[in-house]
Design a protein around this motif. Structure first.
Motif, short mmCIF file in Angstrom:
data_model
loop_
_atom_site.label_atom_id
_atom_site.label_comp_id
_atom_site.label_asym_id
_atom_site.label_seq_id
_atom_site.Cartn_x
_atom_site.Cartn_y
_atom_site.Cartn_z
N LYS A 288 0.83 -1.21 0.00
CA LYS A 288 0.00 0.00 0.00
C LYS A 288 0.86 1.26 0.00
O LYS A 288 0.55 2.26 -0.66
CB LYS A 288 -0.93 0.00 1.21
CG LYS A 288 -2.10 -0.95 1.11
CD LYS A 288 -2.98 -0.84 2.35
CE LYS A 288 -4.24 -1.69 2.21
NZ LYS A 288 -5.08 -1.60 3.44
N ALA A 289 1.97 1.21 0.74
CA ALA A 289 2.89 2.36 0.78
C ALA A 289 3.50 2.64 -0.59
O ALA A 289 3.88 3.77 -0.90
CB ALA A 289 3.98 2.11 1.81
N GLU A 290 3.58 1.59 -1.42
CA GLU A 290 4.10 1.74 -2.79
C GLU A 290 3.00 2.10 -3.79
O GLU A 290 3.26 2.21 -4.98
CB GLU A 290 4.80 0.45 -3.24
CG GLU A 290 6.05 0.11 -2.45
CD GLU A 290 7.11 1.19 -2.56
OE1 GLU A 290 7.32 1.72 -3.67
OE2 GLU A 290 7.70 1.54 -1.52
N GLY A 291 1.75 2.24 -3.31
CA GLY A 291 0.67 2.65 -4.20
C GLY A 291 -0.18 1.52 -4.74
O GLY A 291 -1.07 1.74 -5.56
N VAL A 292 0.09 0.30 -4.29
CA VAL A 292 -0.68 -0.86 -4.75
C VAL A 292 -2.01 -0.93 -4.01
O VAL A 292 -2.05 -0.78 -2.78
CB VAL A 292 0.10 -2.17 -4.54
CG1 VAL A 292 -0.75 -3.39 -4.86
CG2 VAL A 292 1.37 -2.18 -5.39
N SER A 293 -3.09 -1.16 -4.73
CA SER A 293 -4.41 -1.36 -4.10
C SER A 293 -4.51 -2.82 -3.69
O SER A 293 -5.05 -3.65 -4.41
CB SER A 293 -5.53 -0.99 -5.08
OG SER A 293 -6.78 -1.18 -4.46
N ALA A 294 -3.96 -3.14 -2.52
CA ALA A 294 -3.95 -4.51 -1.99
C ALA A 294 -4.69 -4.53 -0.67
O ALA A 294 -4.73 -3.54 0.06
CB ALA A 294 -2.52 -4.99 -1.80
N SER A 295 -5.28 -5.69 -0.36
CA SER A 295 -5.98 -5.82 0.91
C SER A 295 -5.82 -7.22 1.47
O SER A 295 -5.61 -8.19 0.72
CB SER A 295 -7.47 -5.51 0.75
OG SER A 295 -8.10 -6.46 -0.08
N GLU A 296 -5.89 -7.32 2.81
CA GLU A 296 -5.93 -8.62 3.48
C GLU A 296 -7.37 -9.10 3.41
O GLU A 296 -8.17 -8.77 4.29
CB GLU A 296 -5.47 -8.49 4.92
CG GLU A 296 -4.06 -7.99 5.11
CD GLU A 296 -3.72 -7.82 6.59
OE1 GLU A 296 -3.60 -8.83 7.30
OE2 GLU A 296 -3.59 -6.66 7.03
N LEU A 297 -7.69 -9.86 2.40
CA LEU A 297 -9.10 -10.20 2.18
C LEU A 297 -9.59 -11.22 3.20
O LEU A 297 -8.98 -12.26 3.40
CB LEU A 297 -9.32 -10.75 0.78
CG LEU A 297 -10.81 -11.00 0.49
CD1 LEU A 297 -11.48 -9.72 0.03
CD2 LEU A 297 -11.02 -12.09 -0.52
N PHE A 298 -10.71 -10.89 3.82
CA PHE A 298 -11.46 -11.86 4.62
C PHE A 298 -12.83 -11.96 3.98
O PHE A 298 -13.58 -10.97 3.95
CB PHE A 298 -11.59 -11.40 6.08
CG PHE A 298 -12.43 -12.32 6.92
CD1 PHE A 298 -11.86 -13.40 7.58
CD2 PHE A 298 -13.81 -12.14 7.02
CE1 PHE A 298 -12.64 -14.26 8.34
CE2 PHE A 298 -14.59 -12.99 7.78
CZ PHE A 298 -14.00 -14.06 8.44
N TYR A 299 -13.16 -13.14 3.46
CA TYR A 299 -14.48 -13.36 2.88
C TYR A 299 -15.31 -14.12 3.90
O TYR A 299 -14.90 -15.18 4.36
CB TYR A 299 -14.40 -14.13 1.56
CG TYR A 299 -15.71 -14.08 0.80
CD1 TYR A 299 -15.98 -13.03 -0.06
CD2 TYR A 299 -16.68 -15.06 0.98
CE1 TYR A 299 -17.19 -12.95 -0.74
CE2 TYR A 299 -17.90 -14.99 0.32
CZ TYR A 299 -18.14 -13.94 -0.54
OH TYR A 299 -19.35 -13.84 -1.19
N GLN A 300 -16.48 -13.59 4.21
CA GLN A 300 -17.31 -14.14 5.29
C GLN A 300 -17.80 -15.55 4.98
O GLN A 300 -18.61 -15.74 4.06
CB GLN A 300 -18.52 -13.25 5.54
CG GLN A 300 -19.48 -13.76 6.60
CD GLN A 300 -18.84 -13.85 7.96
OE1 GLN A 300 -18.40 -12.85 8.52
NE2 GLN A 300 -18.77 -15.05 8.53
#
Length: 365
Positions: A288-300
């Motif tokens: 994210k600090a490098e500008g990447v749209s990344a997430s720690e995905l949790f799918y319910q």
């Protein structure tokens, strides 16, 4: 259509979808959830009958079962494919199990050949949730055509979007006619000698017909579906082929060479912290600090929601299991966006960002 309102687009879409997939029967619905509800009604199974289904899915794959006294048997997923784990399903088979319902998650086909082979051996009905997999193939055969009945969603974010809508496909006329009687008081598409035609004019109490504007939009989108799928897959490959070289980073893949997959909603990656030498949280923070749209995905997961443990909603309550693969997927997934148009410069920037983060993973750890 606005100037000349009518239902013709619905019938044209049903015909086009039958032609595209090579199936004998199709029925359009107001959404994929309604198509699934009609599928469960069309099964006409005794109350207490079990249907094996992954917990790692949208509620619509499972919750309508309760309207007909059916019982979901929560099956684990493979944490690297996010798809139905056949080996886990084999352990959960009971005398009451009547059907299996795999979900082709974000465009990756399940191992339908192996699932069908096992289901045939055990006398089980095969169904498919293809809400994410419009045009995906296994062994040259479209997802949704391996089973007795299947469902597709045309909701606005899907690979084939009509803002809202759904489709059921059926390999035999009786299933189609029973599903049609459930949702369409006119029973369009049922032959005159159908046992369900006596309900024309009333249906069986529910009306979930597709909106003709949604059908018109979906017809327009169908014309370019294959080209969009191919273009999207090509762009993801350009990114993922580079990222897969990084230690401890994996993509959602079955490793099979006989599939034609598509992508939807996310480009799903997985991190092995031991191999990568850093945690998922640290990797995502740095990306994210490098500008990447990344997430720690949790799918319910469905099996952890309150509705499945409360007595009042169930004729037969489901068993709530431990699902290690589902938990692992939620602990290791890194979700990237799926770019719906060609973005070569952005792909290059993503690759450089990942390589930079991985080059500094010891400091990050």
């Amino acid at each position: 259509l606005v100037r000349n309102p009518g239902y013709d687009p619905i019938f044209k879409l049903e015909d086009a979808w039958k032609s595209y997939l090579g199936v004998p029967c199709a029925k359009a619905f107001c959404n994929g959830t309604s198509a699934l509800a009609a599928m469960f009604f069309a099964l006409n199974l005794p109350k207490g009958s079990e249907i094996m289904v992954p917990s790692y899915t949208f509620f619509a794959t499972i919750l309508p079962m309760r309207l007909f006294g059916l019982v979901p048997v929560f099956v684990d997923i493979n944490p690297r494919t996010l798809n139905f784990d056949l080996e886990d399903a084999k352990k959960r088979l009971t005398k009451d199990t009547k059907a299996v319902l795999p979900v082709h998650w974000i465009g990756l086909p399940c191992d339908m050949d192996l699932i069908c082979e096992w289901a045939d051996e055990k006398g089980l009905i095969v169904l498919e949730d293809s809400a994410h997999a419009h045009g995906a193939k296994l062994k040259g055969k479209y997802t949704g055509t391996w089973s007795r009945m299947a469902e597709y969603s045309f909701q606005m974010s899907k690979p084939l979007p009509g803002i809202e809508g759904g489709m059921g496909v059926y390999q035999n006329q009786e299933d189609h006619d029973r599903a049609a009687a459930f949702c369409d008081y006119q029973l369009k598409g049922a032959p005159k000698d159908s046992a369900y035609m006596k309900y024309a004019g009333s249906g069986l109490g529910v009306k979930s017909r597709m909106h003709p504007m949604a059908a018109a939009l979906t017809l327009c989108q169908l014309k370019g579906l294959e080209e969009r799928n191919l273009a999207g897959a090509k762009q993801v490959r350009r990114l993922n082929d580079a990222l897969a070289q990084l230690p401890g980073l994996y993509e959602q893949s079955s490793g099979r060479k006989d599939i034609d997959r598509l992508y939807y909603s996310w480009n799903m990656l997985f991190i092995d912290p031991a191999e990568a030498g850093m945690s998922r949280a640290k990797a995502v923070e740095a990306l994210k600090a490098e500008g990447v749209s990344a997430s720690e995905l949790f799918y319910q997961p469905q099996h952890k929601l309150p509705v499945y443990v409360e007595d009042e909603w169930w004729h037969h309550k489901p068993v709530i299991p431990e699902l290690a693969g589902t938990d692992k997927a939620n602990a290791t997934a890194i979700a990237l966006p799926y770019f719906t148009k060609e973005m070569p410069e952005l792909v290059d920037q993503y690759i450089k960002a990942f390589e930079k983060v991985w080059a500094h993973r010891k400091e990050l750890a």
